[in-house]
Write a protein that holds these residues in place. Structure first.
Motif, PDB file in Angstrom:
ATOM      1  N   PRO A 189     -29.911  22.029 -28.663  1.00 50.41           N
ATOM      2  CA  PRO A 189     -28.478  21.837 -28.439  1.00 50.41           C
ATOM      3  C   PRO A 189     -28.070  22.413 -27.077  1.00 50.41           C
ATOM      4  O   PRO A 189     -28.613  23.420 -26.632  1.00 50.41           O
ATOM      5  CB  PRO A 189     -27.819  22.644 -29.556  1.00 50.41           C
ATOM      6  N   PHE A 190     -27.126  21.770 -26.412  1.00 49.91           N
ATOM      7  CA  PHE A 190     -26.505  22.301 -25.201  1.00 49.91           C
ATOM      8  C   PHE A 190     -25.096  21.749 -25.130  1.00 49.91           C
ATOM      9  O   PHE A 190     -24.758  20.795 -25.829  1.00 49.91           O
ATOM     10  CB  PHE A 190     -27.314  21.976 -23.937  1.00 49.91           C
ATOM     11  N   CYS A 191     -24.256  22.390 -24.319  1.00 55.73           N
ATOM     12  CA  CYS A 191     -22.846  22.007 -24.252  1.00 55.73           C
ATOM     13  C   CYS A 191     -22.410  21.694 -22.830  1.00 55.73           C
ATOM     14  O   CYS A 191     -22.884  22.309 -21.878  1.00 55.73           O
ATOM     15  CB  CYS A 191     -21.961  23.137 -24.768  1.00 55.73           C
ATOM     16  N   LEU A 192     -21.480  20.761 -22.736  1.00 59.81           N
ATOM     17  CA  LEU A 192     -20.664  20.579 -21.543  1.00 59.81           C
ATOM     18  C   LEU A 192     -19.336  21.226 -21.877  1.00 59.81           C
ATOM     19  O   LEU A 192     -18.801  21.014 -22.972  1.00 59.81           O
ATOM     20  CB  LEU A 192     -20.445  19.099 -21.247  1.00 59.81           C
ATOM     21  N   THR A 193     -18.780  22.011 -20.958  1.00 62.85           N
ATOM     22  CA  THR A 193     -17.535  22.716 -21.246  1.00 62.85           C
ATOM     23  C   THR A 193     -16.608  22.733 -20.044  1.00 62.85           C
ATOM     24  O   THR A 193     -17.061  22.792 -18.909  1.00 62.85           O
ATOM     25  CB  THR A 193     -17.810  24.157 -21.716  1.00 62.85           C
ATOM     26  N   THR A 194     -15.313  22.694 -20.336  1.00 60.68           N
ATOM     27  CA  THR A 194     -14.311  22.824 -19.283  1.00 60.68           C
ATOM     28  C   THR A 194     -14.005  24.286 -18.988  1.00 60.68           C
ATOM     29  O   THR A 194     -13.292  24.578 -18.035  1.00 60.68           O
ATOM     30  CB  THR A 194     -12.993  22.115 -19.666  1.00 60.68           C
ATOM     31  N   TRP A 195     -14.520  25.223 -19.772  1.00 61.76           N
ATOM     32  CA  TRP A 195     -14.266  26.650 -19.537  1.00 61.76           C
ATOM     33  C   TRP A 195     -14.698  27.004 -18.124  1.00 61.76           C
ATOM     34  O   TRP A 195     -15.757  26.594 -17.663  1.00 61.76           O
ATOM     35  CB  TRP A 195     -15.036  27.510 -20.542  1.00 61.76           C
ATOM     36  N   GLY A 196     -13.853  27.752 -17.440  1.00 60.54           N
ATOM     37  CA  GLY A 196     -14.180  28.184 -16.084  1.00 60.54           C
ATOM     38  C   GLY A 196     -13.921  27.138 -15.021  1.00 60.54           C
ATOM     39  O   GLY A 196     -14.284  27.319 -13.869  1.00 60.54           O
ATOM     40  N   THR A 197     -13.291  26.021 -15.380  1.00 53.38           N
ATOM     41  CA  THR A 197     -12.967  24.980 -14.408  1.00 53.38           C
ATOM     42  C   THR A 197     -11.449  24.850 -14.314  1.00 53.38           C
ATOM     43  O   THR A 197     -10.714  25.322 -15.185  1.00 53.38           O
ATOM     44  CB  THR A 197     -13.553  23.600 -14.807  1.00 53.38           C
ATOM     45  N   ALA A 198     -10.968  24.166 -13.286  1.00 51.77           N
ATOM     46  CA  ALA A 198      -9.532  23.973 -13.112  1.00 51.77           C
ATOM     47  C   ALA A 198      -8.916  23.192 -14.275  1.00 51.77           C
ATOM     48  O   ALA A 198      -7.747  23.376 -14.594  1.00 51.77           O
ATOM     49  CB  ALA A 198      -9.263  23.246 -11.798  1.00 51.77           C
ATOM     50  N   SER A 199      -9.702  22.343 -14.934  1.00 45.34           N
ATOM     51  CA  SER A 199      -9.174  21.559 -16.064  1.00 45.34           C
ATOM     52  C   SER A 199      -9.353  22.273 -17.398  1.00 45.34           C
ATOM     53  O   SER A 199      -8.957  21.765 -18.428  1.00 45.34           O
ATOM     54  CB  SER A 199      -9.831  20.187 -16.108  1.00 45.34           C
ATOM     55  N   GLY A 200      -9.946  23.465 -17.389  1.00 39.66           N
ATOM     56  CA  GLY A 200     -10.182  24.215 -18.616  1.00 39.66           C
ATOM     57  C   GLY A 200      -8.941  24.953 -19.092  1.00 39.66           C
ATOM     58  O   GLY A 200      -7.904  24.961 -18.431  1.00 39.66           O
TER      59      GLY A 200
END
Length: 128
Positions: free
Chosen positions: A112-123
């Motif tokens: 398993p792995f994730c794509l995340t908006t955490w830490g981005t301008a859209s997060g």
């Protein structure tokens, strides 16, 4: 004295195939390639892939074969990055706990792995 972090090692049945998958997802350079080990090197760390002939893919979220760890990748545009991951050979999982903030995938070896908006301008605001 401390030992600086260098990277993460993933067990898998085919090190080169998995390294090439993650190279398509995150970039990097194939720095070491042998039958038993491949290193995908980035500027400050590396991902290593080592052959495990007894490897069993995690069955997340079913705990019968638990995941040992997972990788997260920042993605300000989840839809666009999901298309790239799927084109490279990743598979979205049936369970998506918070698809507006992160999406869970399985790599070709089943990690398993994730794509995340955490830490981005859209997060979310707390992630900036």
């Amino acid at each position: 004295m401390t030992a600086p972090f260098w990277g993460v090692m993933l067990d898998c049945p085919d090190p080169l195939a998995l390294a090439e998958f993650y190279q398509q997802v995150a970039g990097g350079e194939l720095a070491v390639v042998t039958d038993a080990y491949v290193e995908l090197r980035f500027e400050t760390f590396s991902l290593g892939f080592q052959r495990d002939l007894n490897y069993r893919a995690p069955t997340w979220p079913d705990p019968r074969v638990p995941q040992k760890a997972h990788l997260d990748f920042r993605a300000p545009d989840l839809d666009a990055e999901q298309q790239r991951v799927v084109a490279a050979g990743g598979r979205p999982t049936a369970v998506q706990p918070a698809p507006d903030r992160f999406r869970v995938f399985l790599d070709p070896a089943g990690h398993p792995f994730c794509l995340t908006t955490w830490g981005t301008a859209s997060g979310p605001p707390e992630s900036r």
